[in-house]
Design a protein around this motif. Sequence first.
Motif: not given
Lengths: 315, 450
Positions: A89-117
Amino acid sequence: MTPLQIPVEKWAGKVTEVKLGGNGRKDITIGGENTLPFLHFEGTFPHQPALAIEIQDMEPDWPADLLLSWGDAVKDPGQWARKAAEYGADIVALRLRSAHPEVENSGAEKAKRTVASVLEAVDLPLIVLGPEVAEKDNEVLLAVSEIGRGQRLALGNCTDKNYRAIAASCLANEHVAIAKAPTDVNLSKQLNMLLHEAGLPMSSVLTDPTTGALGYGLEYTYSVVERLRLSCLSGDEMTSTPIICTVGEESWKQKESRSSQDIPESWGAQERRAIIWESITSAILATAGADIVVLRHPRSVELIKEMNGKWLSMT
Amino acid sequence: MTGIEIYKYLPKTNCKKCGFPTCLAFAMKVAQKQAEISLCPELSPESRQFLEEASRPPIKLVSIGRDKKIETGNETVLFRHEKTFYHQPGLVIRIKDTESPGDAARRIREVSSYSVQRVGLDLTLDGFALDNESGNPASFLRLVETAVNNTDMPLVLMSPDTATMKLALDKTAQNRPLIYSATRDNWQDMAQLALDYHCPLAVSERESPGNLAELTERVIQMGVEDIITDPGADSFGNSVDLLTQLRRLAINKRCRPLGYPSITFPGDHASGPEDEALLAAQQIAKYAGIIVLDHFYPGIVYPLLTLRLNIYTDPQKPVKVAAGIYPINDPGNSDPLLVTTDFSLTYFSVAGEIQSCGFPSWLLICDTGGLSVLTAWAAGKFNAREIAKTAKQFGVNDYVNHNALVIPGYVAVIKGALEEEMAGWKILVGPREAMDIGNYLKRTWRENVL
Ligand code: SF4
C-alpha cells in the motif's frame, strides 16, 4: 505524402498537487499531471497513481475469500495496517465502520483510539473515512483531526451537508478533505467551490466522484471522471483536485464478487472473477483519470501495481 | 459539412431530378444524412468526389465474417460522453496451430457456445484468431479446417506467409475472414489476396503511425476497402498513446489512411491472464476495434463482456429497467417490499445492495422515464399518486401479506400522502442511500413492520 503530424493538445490546466502524510510520517504527493492519463507523448506525470488499501476498525463482513487473504490481521486495525504496508500500500485507508448508527454507533473516543493505533503501527500516509452518515462523519472525523495534527490525513467524507466543519478542521489541523458528491461533474465542482470559499486551498482537497463498480454504474463514474479531468485540463481550477475512487468497497459489494454458490457456470471461478471485477474497475477508472484507488484484495493491488509500473516505464 | 457548404458544390439549377424541389432543400437533407449525395445526377465528377469524401465517416465501418459478424468502426468521438461509442470491439480468442487438434477443437467449441446473461442480454465472444505459430502450412490448414468444422464465428487468419494464407483462404473465403496481415515485406501479395477473395485486410506497421499511414495508403491505392490497422498496441506502455493518436488523426484531422478500426494483442507481453485482461479492459475503453485474447476463462471473460456493455451504453439515453416487481434472493410473502425508480443506476444500486446482504425482498420499480429518486420526485413522477398507481397496477397484494411498503429515505415527505393513497398500507421510510439498505433490512425492517 506530407509527413504525419501527431496531434498534441496544448492543455491550459493541470491537476493540483496534493500532499498526504509528512511531519514525521512518510509522505506522498498525488496529482501534477498535465495531460490525460497514459498519454506519454503529450505531457508529464510527476507522480505515480497511488494505491490505498482499505482496512476497517472492526472485523469486516466481507466474503470469505477476501477475509482469507488477510487472515487474523482483520481483528486488529494496527496489525491490519502493517500487513497492508507489507502488501505494497502507498496509503492506508481506514474505514470507521463501527461508528455507523446501525452498526455499533461508536463515537469519537473509539475513533481516536483506532486512528492513534494505526498511526503508531505504520508510517504510511493515512486516509480516514467515516461511516458516511453526515452527522456521524462529523463527530468522528473532527475528533480524529486533532490527533493526527500536521500529518495531512485525508478525511472523508466531506459532503455538501457537513463541509463547513470538516473544512475548518482540515484548515486548523493541516489535513486534506475528501469531497464526495454523487456522480455529477457540476456537483463535484460546486462542492470544491464551497470548500474554496470556506478557505480550504485546492491543494488540500481530494475529489471522490462516487464510484460505481463494473456492471453497477461504472460507465457513469467513468464519464464523470473523464469530464472532470478534461475540465481541469482546460484550465478550471475548481475541477483540478486529484480524484480518489473507492473501488474495493463498491466492487466487493456486488453479487459477482460475493457469490460462489447458485451462480451460472458462465460466471467462472469465483475468486478469479472477484479479483478481476475489482481490478478492472480500478484499471478503467485510472484510465479515465483516477489518481488514487482504494482496493481490498492483495492480488488486485499486485495487478494494479504491475500495470502502473508497466505504463510508467513504457513497457 | 453544413447544408450551405454542400449547396456550394451543387449545380443550383433546381432541376428536381434528385427528388427534392430545390438544390438547397437537397443539400439540407444530405447534411442531415437523410439523403445520399449520389441522388444528384447533375454533379460534376470533381464535386461528386469531394462531397463523397467529405461525407464519409471518419472511421470506416468494417465487417468480418458472414452469418455471424464482427462490425467495428464508424466511431465519431474520442469521449463517450460527447455522443456515444457505436460499435463494440470484437473480442476474439487466439488459437495457435501448435496446439493439438483435439485441444483446439475442444476450445473452439467451448468458446463458441459460451454465453452469459446480463441485464436481459446474452453476451458472447465474437470469434477466433487462428495463428500460424508453427510456420508450417500443413499445421495451419489443419487448424483452419478444425475451426471451419466447429464454429460459425468470424475468423482472423494469422500467417505472414502469403502462400499459406492463400491455401487458408481457399477453405474459408466465403466466410469473409480477416487476413492478418499485410506488412512492409508482403503487402502487395496480401492486398492482392484481399482483392481476389473479397476479404478484409489487416495492415501491420508497428514502427510509427506515420509509417502505418503510408503502408495503408499503398493498400488503399491497390483498391482494398475494408482495412483493419495494427499499430502494435500490445502493452500498457504504448496502447493508449497509439490508439489515441490514431483516433485523433482519424476524427479530428480526417487522416484517411488511418480512418479504420485497429486490432490489438493485449496478451503479447502479459505476465498472465489477469494482466492480459486489464490491458484488454483498457483497450475496450480506448480505442480498440478488435481485441485478440490469448486466454479464455469465464471468470475473466464475463467481467470483460460486462465492461464492454457498460462503456458502449449510450450515455445520452436515460438507461431504464422495466417497471414491475422484481424478486431478489427468492422472497416469500412475508418478506419486505421496497419501491424505487426505473433509472438503471438506481435500480442496480438498490438491487445490488439487497442481493449482497442476502435478505429476500421484493423490489417494486416505478416508470419515471429513467430518473433518479430525487429528480423523479421533483419532476412529479415519483410522488404518492404515481407510486400508488404502480403498486396497484402490478398487484402488490398478491406478493406480500404484511401490507408494508418501504420508500427511499430521500422521499420521506410523501409518507403521509402515500398512506392516504394506499389505504390499509403501512408506509415505512427506508434509508436514503442504497448502501444502507442491507443494514436496514437486517436490523430495522422486522421491528418496524410489526
Ligand atoms: S438533382 Fe442536383 S441539380 Fe437537380 S435539384 Fe437536385 S441537387 Fe439540384
